[in-house]
Design a protein around this motif. Structure first.
Motif, PDB file in Angstrom:
ATOM      1  N   VAL A   1       0.833  -1.206   0.000  1.00  0.00           N
ATOM      2  CA  VAL A   1       0.000   0.000   0.000  1.00  0.00           C
ATOM      3  C   VAL A   1       0.874   1.265   0.000  1.00  0.00           C
ATOM      4  O   VAL A   1       0.597   2.232  -0.712  1.00  0.00           O
ATOM      5  CB  VAL A   1      -0.958  -0.018   1.220  1.00  0.00           C
ATOM      6  CG1 VAL A   1      -1.405   1.379   1.598  1.00  0.00           C
ATOM      7  CG2 VAL A   1      -2.177  -0.883   0.916  1.00  0.00           C
TER       8      VAL A   1
ATOM      9  N   ALA B   1       0.912   3.636  -3.243  1.00  0.00           N
ATOM     10  CA  ALA B   1       0.443   5.009  -3.018  1.00  0.00           C
ATOM     11  C   ALA B   1       1.499   6.007  -3.490  1.00  0.00           C
ATOM     12  O   ALA B   1       1.172   7.037  -4.091  1.00  0.00           O
ATOM     13  CB  ALA B   1       0.113   5.231  -1.551  1.00  0.00           C
TER      14      ALA B   1
ATOM     15  N   HIS C   1      -3.181  -3.580  -5.827  1.00  0.00           N
ATOM     16  CA  HIS C   1      -3.537  -2.160  -6.034  1.00  0.00           C
ATOM     17  C   HIS C   1      -4.865  -1.777  -5.403  1.00  0.00           C
ATOM     18  O   HIS C   1      -5.142  -0.588  -5.212  1.00  0.00           O
ATOM     19  CB  HIS C   1      -3.605  -1.856  -7.535  1.00  0.00           C
ATOM     20  CG  HIS C   1      -4.826  -2.413  -8.198  1.00  0.00           C
ATOM     21  ND1 HIS C   1      -5.998  -1.698  -8.324  1.00  0.00           N
ATOM     22  CD2 HIS C   1      -5.079  -3.626  -8.736  1.00  0.00           C
ATOM     23  CE1 HIS C   1      -6.913  -2.444  -8.926  1.00  0.00           C
ATOM     24  NE2 HIS C   1      -6.375  -3.618  -9.185  1.00  0.00           N
TER      25      HIS C   1
ATOM     26  N   VAL D   1      -5.435   1.051  -2.743  1.00  0.00           N
ATOM     27  CA  VAL D   1      -5.070   2.389  -3.224  1.00  0.00           C
ATOM     28  C   VAL D   1      -6.081   2.862  -4.261  1.00  0.00           C
ATOM     29  O   VAL D   1      -6.540   4.020  -4.223  1.00  0.00           O
ATOM     30  CB  VAL D   1      -3.635   2.386  -3.805  1.00  0.00           C
ATOM     31  CG1 VAL D   1      -3.239   3.788  -4.253  1.00  0.00           C
ATOM     32  CG2 VAL D   1      -2.643   1.872  -2.762  1.00  0.00           C
ATOM     33  N   SER D   2      -6.465   1.995  -5.173  1.00  0.00           N
ATOM     34  CA  SER D   2      -7.474   2.355  -6.179  1.00  0.00           C
ATOM     35  C   SER D   2      -8.795   2.725  -5.511  1.00  0.00           C
ATOM     36  O   SER D   2      -9.435   3.723  -5.871  1.00  0.00           O
ATOM     37  CB  SER D   2      -7.685   1.196  -7.161  1.00  0.00           C
ATOM     38  OG  SER D   2      -6.516   0.947  -7.904  1.00  0.00           O
TER      39      SER D   2
ATOM     40  N   ALA E   1      -9.255   3.869  -2.514  1.00  0.00           N
ATOM     41  CA  ALA E   1      -9.107   5.149  -1.810  1.00  0.00           C
ATOM     42  C   ALA E   1      -9.229   6.321  -2.789  1.00  0.00           C
ATOM     43  O   ALA E   1      -9.881   7.329  -2.491  1.00  0.00           O
ATOM     44  CB  ALA E   1      -7.763   5.193  -1.082  1.00  0.00           C
TER      45      ALA E   1
ATOM     46  N   GLU F   1      -2.592   5.136   1.664  1.00  0.00           N
ATOM     47  CA  GLU F   1      -3.675   5.326   0.683  1.00  0.00           C
ATOM     48  C   GLU F   1      -4.700   6.339   1.174  1.00  0.00           C
ATOM     49  O   GLU F   1      -5.278   7.105   0.380  1.00  0.00           O
ATOM     50  CB  GLU F   1      -4.317   3.971   0.321  1.00  0.00           C
ATOM     51  CG  GLU F   1      -5.362   3.432   1.274  1.00  0.00           C
ATOM     52  CD  GLU F   1      -4.790   2.803   2.545  1.00  0.00           C
ATOM     53  OE1 GLU F   1      -5.548   2.096   3.225  1.00  0.00           O
ATOM     54  OE2 GLU F   1      -3.604   3.018   2.859  1.00  0.00           O
TER      55      GLU F   1
END
Length: 372
Positions: free
Chosen positions: A201, A205, A239, A242-243, A245, A273
């Protein structure tokens, strides 16, 4: 690690690029300085200390107004490492993560020593700036990750459980490599994040943040930049947090007036994130740079990191002239930030004139030695 041939640099393009480089680095520093006095305070605590609207101006931290923290220090050393990578390329050595790691080790020295050691000729000029020899609340993760010469890599990262925002908060300079393909920018930021923060993460990020800055520095809108980052993230394992977020940040824009509570909600448990999402949100909804930065620091959580991340986005988007001049006037280290920004812009646009087959500028090689 490789790069494309890069853009064609006319004078206007060079001036625009320099303004965005200055804007990005000064923006990181301003956001960091605004958040430093209230870092990790609660929203209620901030209001109690600074009034109903929270902190809306620079306030004392570390003994002065406008003081920056380790986020700015490490961002500057990221720039130093990237310039050194370009200079060392003439020797046939080309591995930017190694040069950035060496720069981070020079930062680690500033956290241990009282001041510069003139005997270390290969340190270059940034490591001789005395004001950088100050401990500004560096998290233990950073000191551990850079506590020996071994470089963390994505396959063998330092601190593999650490998902904090500190690696992302130093990653804006990777986005200023506007001649690089976006996926290479992501990869470089990920590799350099793994030197201190090994959790996927934290690394992803950092990669997402760098590539958003990259799109902004090339003149894209923030919304477009985030969409491009989402597309690049989607092909990488791990991912999803993060995606998700970033998607939450985009969704929050449509939920009415921005509030500290909404920023705190995005920040979540203060991992990378969440801070990235909060920064993107504050940069999207801020009426101007000042408003966006005030939103970024008035919440429960790491205000300095949130401010630094938001400032990098706003500075890349709008350039240096959009930054509040009264804050710039008080910013710690502003001459150093500007000097480094201009050196970076000059290296990236006119590097062959400074060092290359036709000859080299001795002054430039003193500033950015090839040796280390």
């Amino acid at each position: 690690m490789g790069s494309t041939a890069g853009p064609v640099w006319g004078r206007r393009e060079q001036q625009d690029f320099r303004s965005r480089v200055r804007g990005t680095l000064l923006g990181v520093a301003l956001g960091d300085a605004l958040g430093a006095p209230v870092d990790r305070a609660t929203t209620d605590g901030i209001r109690e200390a600074h009034g109903a609207e929270g902190i809306t101006d620079l306030a004392p931290a570390h003994g002065r107004r406008g003081a920056v923290t380790h986020h700015t220090q490490l961002t500057l050393f990221s720039v130093d490492g990237l310039i050194r990578a370009q200079v060392r390329r003439d020797t046939g050595a080309w591995h930017p993560p190694t040069d950035v790691h060496r720069a981070y080790l020079r930062w680690a020295t500033t956290q241990r020593d009282w001041g510069p050691d003139e005997r270390r000729k290969d340190d270059g000029w940034l490591a001789r700036e005395e004001w950088l020899y100050a401990r500004r609340d560096p998290v233990r993760t950073l000191l551990l990750g850079l506590g020996d010469e071994t470089m963390g890599t994505p396959s063998a990262p330092k601190n593999p459980g650490e998902a904090g925002p500190e690696a992302a908060a130093r990653s804006a300079p990777f986005g200023l490599l506007v001649g690089w393909e976006p996926q290479l920018v992501v990869q470089l930021a990920v590799e350099c994040a793994a030197q201190t923060h090994g959790h996927p993460v934290a690394c992803l990020a950092a990669g997402a943040y760098a590539v958003i800055v990259h799109a902004l520095a090339r003149g894209e809108s923030l919304d477009t930049a985030v969409q491009q980052a989402l597309a690049l993230l989607g092909v990488r394992p791990g991912h999803q947090p993060v995606s998700d977020a970033l998607q939450r940040a985009l969704g929050a824009v449509r939920q009415g007036m921005p509030t500290p509570e909404r920023v705190s909600e995005l920040t979540g448990n203060a991992t990378a994130e969440g801070l990235l999402a909060a920064a993107v949100y504050c940069a999207l909804v801020g009426e101007d740079v000042r408003h966006g930065l005030c939103l970024a620091v008035n919440h429960d959580g790491p205000s300095a990191a949130a401010g630094a991340l938001t400032g990098g986005l706003l500075g890349a988007l709008h350039g240096e002239t959009a930054l509040p001049p009264a804050w710039l006037a008080e910013l710690e280290g502003r001459p150093t930030v500007l000097e480094l920004a201009d050196d970076f812009a000059m290296e990236m646009t006119q590097g062959p004139a400074l060092h290359g087959p036709a000859g080299a500028s001795p002054a430039w090689l003193t500033r950015y030695p090839r040796g280390a």
